[in-house]
Write a protein that holds these residues in place. Structure first.
Motif, PDB file in Angstrom:
ATOM      1  N   VAL A  11       0.847  -1.199   0.000  1.00 32.93           N
ATOM      2  CA  VAL A  11       0.000   0.000   0.000  1.00 32.93           C
ATOM      3  C   VAL A  11       0.878   1.244   0.000  1.00 32.93           C
ATOM      4  O   VAL A  11       1.958   1.268   0.600  1.00 32.93           O
ATOM      5  CB  VAL A  11      -0.927  -0.013   1.238  1.00 32.93           C
ATOM      6  N   CYS A  12       0.407   2.277  -0.664  1.00 31.83           N
ATOM      7  CA  CYS A  12       1.112   3.567  -0.711  1.00 31.83           C
ATOM      8  C   CYS A  12       1.434   4.034   0.712  1.00 31.83           C
ATOM      9  O   CYS A  12       0.547   4.085   1.559  1.00 31.83           O
ATOM     10  CB  CYS A  12       0.225   4.591  -1.415  1.00 31.83           C
ATOM     11  N   HIS A  13       2.702   4.389   0.968  1.00 28.06           N
ATOM     12  CA  HIS A  13       3.086   4.800   2.320  1.00 28.06           C
ATOM     13  C   HIS A  13       2.632   6.220   2.639  1.00 28.06           C
ATOM     14  O   HIS A  13       2.642   6.633   3.781  1.00 28.06           O
ATOM     15  CB  HIS A  13       4.600   4.656   2.531  1.00 28.06           C
ATOM     16  N   ARG A  14       2.209   6.974   1.614  1.00 27.08           N
ATOM     17  CA  ARG A  14       1.730   8.343   1.863  1.00 27.08           C
ATOM     18  C   ARG A  14       0.246   8.329   2.228  1.00 27.08           C
ATOM     19  O   ARG A  14      -0.136   8.718   3.309  1.00 27.08           O
ATOM     20  CB  ARG A  14       1.948   9.204   0.626  1.00 27.08           C
ATOM     21  N   GLY A  15      -0.566   7.912   1.281  1.00 26.66           N
ATOM     22  CA  GLY A  15      -2.005   7.958   1.474  1.00 26.66           C
ATOM     23  C   GLY A  15      -2.573   6.745   2.191  1.00 26.66           C
ATOM     24  O   GLY A  15      -3.644   6.806   2.786  1.00 26.66           O
ATOM     25  N   LYS A  16      -1.847   5.642   2.128  1.00 27.93           N
ATOM     26  CA  LYS A  16      -2.229   4.390   2.793  1.00 27.93           C
ATOM     27  C   LYS A  16      -3.599   3.872   2.347  1.00 27.93           C
ATOM     28  O   LYS A  16      -4.308   3.241   3.116  1.00 27.93           O
ATOM     29  CB  LYS A  16      -2.192   4.553   4.305  1.00 27.93           C
ATOM     30  N   MET A  23       3.420   4.041 -10.966  1.00 29.41           N
ATOM     31  CA  MET A  23       2.649   5.225 -11.383  1.00 29.41           C
ATOM     32  C   MET A  23       1.970   5.902 -10.199  1.00 29.41           C
ATOM     33  O   MET A  23       1.904   7.123 -10.147  1.00 29.41           O
ATOM     34  CB  MET A  23       1.612   4.857 -12.444  1.00 29.41           C
ATOM     35  N   HIS A  24       1.474   5.122  -9.277  1.00 24.35           N
ATOM     36  CA  HIS A  24       0.833   5.733  -8.119  1.00 24.35           C
ATOM     37  C   HIS A  24       1.856   6.485  -7.277  1.00 24.35           C
ATOM     38  O   HIS A  24       1.631   7.627  -6.893  1.00 24.35           O
ATOM     39  CB  HIS A  24       0.115   4.688  -7.257  1.00 24.35           C
ATOM     40  N   MET A  25       2.978   5.862  -6.987  1.00 22.19           N
ATOM     41  CA  MET A  25       3.959   6.458  -6.080  1.00 22.19           C
ATOM     42  C   MET A  25       4.616   7.706  -6.650  1.00 22.19           C
ATOM     43  O   MET A  25       5.003   8.600  -5.904  1.00 22.19           O
ATOM     44  CB  MET A  25       5.046   5.433  -5.733  1.00 22.19           C
ATOM     45  N   ASP A  28       0.267   9.377  -9.597  1.00 22.68           N
ATOM     46  CA  ASP A  28      -1.174   9.361  -9.337  1.00 22.68           C
ATOM     47  C   ASP A  28      -1.586   9.623  -7.895  1.00 22.68           C
ATOM     48  O   ASP A  28      -2.757   9.935  -7.654  1.00 22.68           O
ATOM     49  CB  ASP A  28      -1.774   8.010  -9.760  1.00 22.68           C
ATOM     50  N   CYS A  29      -0.703   9.491  -6.958  1.00 23.54           N
ATOM     51  CA  CYS A  29      -1.085   9.658  -5.555  1.00 23.54           C
ATOM     52  C   CYS A  29      -1.675  11.055  -5.348  1.00 23.54           C
ATOM     53  O   CYS A  29      -1.081  12.055  -5.764  1.00 23.54           O
ATOM     54  CB  CYS A  29       0.114   9.455  -4.631  1.00 23.54           C
ATOM     55  N   HIS A  30      -2.831  11.098  -4.692  1.00 25.25           N
ATOM     56  CA  HIS A  30      -3.505  12.393  -4.506  1.00 25.25           C
ATOM     57  C   HIS A  30      -2.656  13.362  -3.676  1.00 25.25           C
ATOM     58  O   HIS A  30      -2.808  14.575  -3.788  1.00 25.25           O
ATOM     59  CB  HIS A  30      -4.887  12.192  -3.874  1.00 25.25           C
TER      60      HIS A  30
HETATM   61 ZN   LIG Z   1      -0.877   7.381  -2.391  1.00 18.76          ZN
END
Ligand SMILES: [Zn+2]
Length: 85
Positions: A11-16, A23-25, A28-30
């Motif tokens: 899972v993304c460590h920023r948005g979780k 691409m998300h990291m 695409d991450c908000h």
């Molecule tokens: Zn994220």
């Protein structure tokens, strides 16, 4: 990193919330949207050129459609380098 060690979350460590794909990291991450927007505004002002924000430009240095001279192309590559850092 999850593919290397299953102990590390996918899972993304920023948005979780979303899976942490490349691409998300990096795009695409908000939580990155405002950063890329600021970088794009800065790039507009430095190059004095209008173009759409795109992941292929900022992540892969795809400047093919921009018709840049050599100096502006080098500046853009430097901006994308530091933006990714
Ligand atoms: Zn994220």
């Amino acid at each position: 990193m999850h593919r290397i060690s299953r102990d590390i979350s996918s899972v993304c460590h920023r948005g979780k919330k979303r899976e942490g794909t490349f691409m998300h990291m990096f795009w695409d991450c908000h939580l990155l949207k405002s950063s890329w927007s600021s970088i794009h505004s800065f790039t507009h002002s430095v190059l004095d050129l209008q173009f759409d924000v795109s992941s292929s430009l900022y992540l892969l240095n795809d400047t093919y459609n921009l018709q840049l001279d050599h100096k502006k192309c080098r500046i853009l590559i430097l901006i994308t380098y530091f933006a990714k850092k």
